[in-house]
Write an enzyme that holds these catalytic residues in place. Structure first.
Site, mmCIF file in Angstrom:
data_model
loop_
_atom_site.group_PDB
_atom_site.id
_atom_site.type_symbol
_atom_site.label_atom_id
_atom_site.label_comp_id
_atom_site.label_asym_id
_atom_site.label_seq_id
_atom_site.Cartn_x
_atom_site.Cartn_y
_atom_site.Cartn_z
ATOM 1 N N LYS A 183 9.053 -1.620 14.837
ATOM 2 C CA LYS A 183 9.905 -0.897 12.975
ATOM 3 C C LYS A 183 11.091 0.528 13.157
ATOM 4 O O LYS A 183 12.313 0.386 12.739
ATOM 5 C CB LYS A 183 8.697 -0.264 12.537
ATOM 6 C CG LYS A 183 7.724 -1.252 11.404
ATOM 7 C CD LYS A 183 7.069 -0.429 10.168
ATOM 8 C CE LYS A 183 5.925 -1.342 10.352
ATOM 9 N NZ LYS A 183 4.459 -0.430 9.294
ATOM 10 N N GLU A 221 -4.880 -8.153 15.280
ATOM 11 C CA GLU A 221 -4.505 -6.673 14.940
ATOM 12 C C GLU A 221 -5.730 -5.479 14.983
ATOM 13 O O GLU A 221 -5.249 -4.120 15.043
ATOM 14 C CB GLU A 221 -3.710 -6.688 13.100
ATOM 15 C CG GLU A 221 -2.439 -5.362 12.995
ATOM 16 C CD GLU A 221 -1.795 -5.000 11.976
ATOM 17 O OE1 GLU A 221 -2.828 -5.902 10.985
ATOM 18 O OE2 GLU A 221 -0.619 -5.115 11.798
ATOM 19 N N GLU A 277 10.642 -4.464 5.028
ATOM 20 C CA GLU A 277 10.400 -5.886 3.818
ATOM 21 C C GLU A 277 10.118 -6.348 2.804
ATOM 22 O O GLU A 277 11.055 -6.888 2.307
ATOM 23 C CB GLU A 277 9.477 -6.623 5.230
ATOM 24 C CG GLU A 277 9.792 -6.781 6.570
ATOM 25 C CD GLU A 277 9.143 -6.541 7.225
ATOM 26 O OE1 GLU A 277 8.408 -4.808 6.989
ATOM 27 O OE2 GLU A 277 9.363 -6.803 8.719
ATOM 28 N N HIS A 305 -5.147 -34.262 16.891
ATOM 29 C CA HIS A 305 -3.499 -35.514 17.780
ATOM 30 C C HIS A 305 -2.535 -34.563 18.272
ATOM 31 O O HIS A 305 -1.547 -34.657 17.929
ATOM 32 C CB HIS A 305 -3.734 -36.557 16.266
ATOM 33 C CG HIS A 305 -4.398 -37.264 15.998
ATOM 34 N ND1 HIS A 305 -4.134 -38.209 16.087
ATOM 35 C CD2 HIS A 305 -5.272 -37.275 14.945
ATOM 36 C CE1 HIS A 305 -6.107 -39.350 15.540
ATOM 37 N NE2 HIS A 305 -6.406 -38.280 15.066
ATOM 38 N N GLY A 344 -4.905 -2.361 5.533
ATOM 39 C CA GLY A 344 -4.312 -3.181 5.009
ATOM 40 C C GLY A 344 -4.906 -4.623 5.113
ATOM 41 O O GLY A 344 -5.575 -5.662 3.962
ATOM 42 N N ARG A 345 -5.577 -5.141 5.873
ATOM 43 C CA ARG A 345 -6.176 -6.585 6.953
ATOM 44 C C ARG A 345 -7.359 -6.741 6.421
ATOM 45 O O ARG A 345 -7.968 -7.517 6.344
ATOM 46 C CB ARG A 345 -5.950 -6.754 7.637
ATOM 47 C CG ARG A 345 -6.226 -5.518 9.049
ATOM 48 C CD ARG A 345 -6.084 -5.944 10.615
ATOM 49 N NE ARG A 345 -6.512 -4.861 11.386
ATOM 50 C CZ ARG A 345 -6.141 -3.503 11.888
ATOM 51 N NH1 ARG A 345 -4.476 -3.218 11.307
ATOM 52 N NH2 ARG A 345 -6.183 -2.730 12.775
ATOM 53 N N LYS A 379 0.824 -1.103 -0.148
ATOM 54 C CA LYS A 379 0.476 -0.115 0.010
ATOM 55 C C LYS A 379 0.691 1.020 -0.255
ATOM 56 O O LYS A 379 0.849 2.174 -0.872
ATOM 57 C CB LYS A 379 -0.896 0.126 1.337
ATOM 58 C CG LYS A 379 -1.776 1.016 1.200
ATOM 59 C CD LYS A 379 -2.522 0.790 2.865
ATOM 60 C CE LYS A 379 -3.402 2.042 3.297
ATOM 61 N NZ LYS A 379 -4.098 1.796 3.920
HETATM 62 C C1 G6Q Z 1 -2.770 -4.492 8.247
HETATM 63 C C2 G6Q Z 1 -1.389 -3.613 8.372
HETATM 64 C C3 G6Q Z 1 0.147 -4.014 8.187
HETATM 65 C C4 G6Q Z 1 0.379 -3.811 6.597
HETATM 66 C C5 G6Q Z 1 1.726 -4.028 6.222
HETATM 67 C C6 G6Q Z 1 2.264 -4.068 4.673
HETATM 68 O O1 G6Q Z 1 -3.653 -4.086 8.447
HETATM 69 O O2 G6Q Z 1 -1.531 -2.565 7.673
HETATM 70 O O3 G6Q Z 1 0.271 -5.316 7.809
HETATM 71 O O4 G6Q Z 1 -0.604 -4.650 5.548
HETATM 72 O O5 G6Q Z 1 2.415 -3.690 6.965
HETATM 73 O O6 G6Q Z 1 1.808 -2.795 4.591
HETATM 74 P P1 G6Q Z 1 1.860 -1.983 3.115
HETATM 75 O O7 G6Q Z 1 1.179 -2.747 1.862
HETATM 76 O O8 G6Q Z 1 1.984 -0.286 2.932
HETATM 77 O O9 G6Q Z 1 3.695 -2.505 2.328
#
Ligand code: G6Q
Length: 546
Positions: free
Chosen positions: A508, A357, A215, A388, A271-272, A209
């Site tokens: 972070k 989250e 990462e 199990h 994001g989620r 996003k």
């Molecule tokens: C979700 C969070 C988080 C996000 C990641 C990746 O709700 O905001 O998990 O999706 O940190 O972020 P980017 O899409 O900006 O790389």
């Protein structure tokens, strides 16, 4: 905003606190024995999902009070606020409109006076055209070969949804193509993802996003080097092998990806909550645009159910209330999600982000510390494997662990008696948890007295059972939306912001400070605590010695 009464000061909350005491003595055995209709009574259906919640510690009175709590918490008005694009994510001053991602094309949903639905549809059309070209072998790599491998690079919300959806819908996927996912900054994730792949046939989707995530950007840079090394170093190759999913056109272009090959989304998609946005491009490439649209339809069916069904028949409301009931009145710390469907093997991991989250918060919307528990810990594994391993603790341990069982009427690939056995197991587990086995029953089996306590099952352990006909793209959409709205329901009652995630920031920022301390040639002047300082020094030494 109006001053909201703390959740535990509401009339229904207090009544629930008093009412919950009666469950110290009330066993599910008795509740079922006293009401021959219980197994029919506490059920609800919507968007192709059937929910049996009769094996919960609840009576008609409990339900009445829980529903009253939802009303007292203004759930209806808050739902309307979300669906109409109000900026309910107060700490980020954003609307929360994942529901717009799956709204029909002729719907109108306004954000700042602008209808966002046409933009959503335009991105979907662009994704479809691109997916069709790749799937048909028309989109060629730099050396003219068709794309056979797709690697999604993303993390968190830009990874967990796509991985989960790919695994869940693998049955519908193009088996001639390979799909892999890279998320971790641990280089091994990348190494394994490209293992055995030909760069000439590989497409990377950089899903981010913000397009700034450490990462993802590290993995994207590594992917670019891997590709260029493999294809002779011609930088123009990037355009044919990289596309981006992002809200940040500037950064995408700075990376070298043509913004014509960028698929956008909006700041009102968390994001989620984004697997049904362009973040789902890998899903669409795998299953094709029609199946992807079907998944969106399933999401929308559940959105409509949530928006319109009366609370007492509303699946997300009921499940949200039950989660809260155990969290706040029985001190339950966790909820297990147990899909009896191998394709849903990543569903619990996906739900962990969605639920934890979202509702892992300890201050109210007004910034006051809550004095009641919020988001429970979600975890799980597919059945029957879990049986199990950790089910022992659910059956006989000291903790109360409400379970969500998920199962389907049909296997996607029927195989002998497998499916009947699988379903027999899920029904048996829910039955065993609820009813257990009394000392008398154990004795009657001829068990010696000394062994009886070990073989007793207390029972009275609650569960929901969710059934659907088969795992289709629609049903997956409905299932995800069910949990999204259940999370929302809980968040509203707790009066927390389910849509921000400030808790991920501190680590972070600290990592950014530590990176140069690990990499510098000169011994850095460390100003952390003594533990962190020592760990950094030890790592620097480990790096130097072979
Ligand atoms: C979700 C969070 C988080 C996000 C990641 C990746 O709700 O905001 O998990 O999706 O940190 O972020 P980017 O899409 O900006 O790389």
């Amino acid at each position: 905003m109006n001053k909201i009464k703390p959740a535990n000061q509401r009339v229904a909350w207090k009544a629930l606190a008093a009412h919950s005491k009666q469950f110290n003595k009330l066993h599910l055995r008795k509740l079922f024995a006293d009401d021959p209709k219980r197994g029919d009574r506490f059920t609800a259906e919507g968007a192709g999902l059937f929910l049996d919640y009769s094996k919960n510690r609840l009576t008609e009175k409990t339900l009445k009070l829980l529903l009253q709590l939802a009303r007292e918490s203004d759930l209806r008005a808050r739902m309307d606020a979300m669906f109409s694009g109000e900026k309910i994510n107060l700490t980020e001053n954003r609307a929360v409109l994942h529901v717009a991602l799956r709204a029909p094309g002729d719907a109108t949903i306004l954000v700042d006076g602008k209808n966002v639905v046409p933009e959503v549809q335009a991105v979907l059309d662009k994704m479809s055209a691109f997916s069709n070209r790749v799937r048909a072998g028309e989109w060629r790599g730099h050396s003219g070969k068709p794309i056979l491998n797709v690697i999604n690079i993303g993390i968190g919300g830009s990874d967990l949804g796509p991985v989960m959806a790919y695994e869940a819908l693998r049955h519908y996927s193009n088996r001639g193509m390979t799909f892999r996912f890279v998320s971790n900054v641990d280089g091994i994730d990348f190494v394994e993802a490209v293992h055995g792949l030909d760069p000439a046939e590989t497409l990377f989707i950089v899903s981010s996003k913000t397009f700034t995530t450490l990462e993802t950007m590290t993995n994207a840079e590594t992917a670019r080097s891997w590709l260029l090394n493999g294809l002779g170093g011609d930088k123009t190759a990037v355009a044919k092998h990289f596309v981006a999913v992002s809200t940040n056109a500037e950064k995408v272009s700075a990376f070298g990806i043509d913004t014509a090959n960028m698929f956008g989304f909006w700041d009102w998609v968390g994001g989620r909550y984004s697997m049904d946005s362009a973040i789902g491009l890998s899903t669409m490439l795998a299953i094709g645009p029609d199946h992807f649209r079907a998944m969106l339809h399933g999401f929308h069916q559940m959105d409509e159910h949530f928006r319109t069904a009366p609370f007492e028949k509303n699946l997300p409301v009921l499940m949200g209330l039950l989660a809260l009931w155990y969290t706040d009145f029985f001190d339950a710390q966790t909820i297990a999600v147990l899909p009896y469907e191998q394709y849903l093997k990543r569903f619990p991991a996906y739900l962990q982000q969605l639920t934890m989250e979202s509702n892992g918060k300890s201050v109210t919307l007004e910034g006051r510390r809550v004095n009641y528990d919020t988001g429970p810990i979600f975890w799980g594994e597919p059945g029957t494997n879990g049986q199990h391993s950790f089910y022992q603790l659910i059956h006989q341990g000291t903790r109360l662990i409400p379970c969500d069982f998920i199962a389907f009427g049909h296997a996607l690939t029927p195989l002998g008696r497998h499916h009947d056995m699988l379903l027999a197991n899920v029904f048996a587990q829910a039955e065993a948890l609820a009813f257990g086995k009394t000392p008398d029953q154990v004795k009657a089996e001829g068990t010696p007295d000394w062994l009886v306590p070990h073989r007793v099952f207390e029972g009275n352990r609650p569960s929901n059972t969710i059934l659907a006909q088969r795992l289709t793209p629609e049903i997956l959409g409905a299932l995800v939306a069910l949990y999204e709205h259940s999370v929302f329901t809980q968040g509203i009652i707790w009066n927390i912001n389910s849509f921000d995630q400030w808790g991920v920031e501190l680590g972070k920022a600290l990592a950014q400070r530590i990176i140069p301390e690990l990499e510098s040639d000169a011994e850095p002047k460390l100003k952390h605590d003594t533990s962190t300082n020592n760990l950094i020094r030890r790592y620097r030494k480990m790096k130097k010695s072979k």
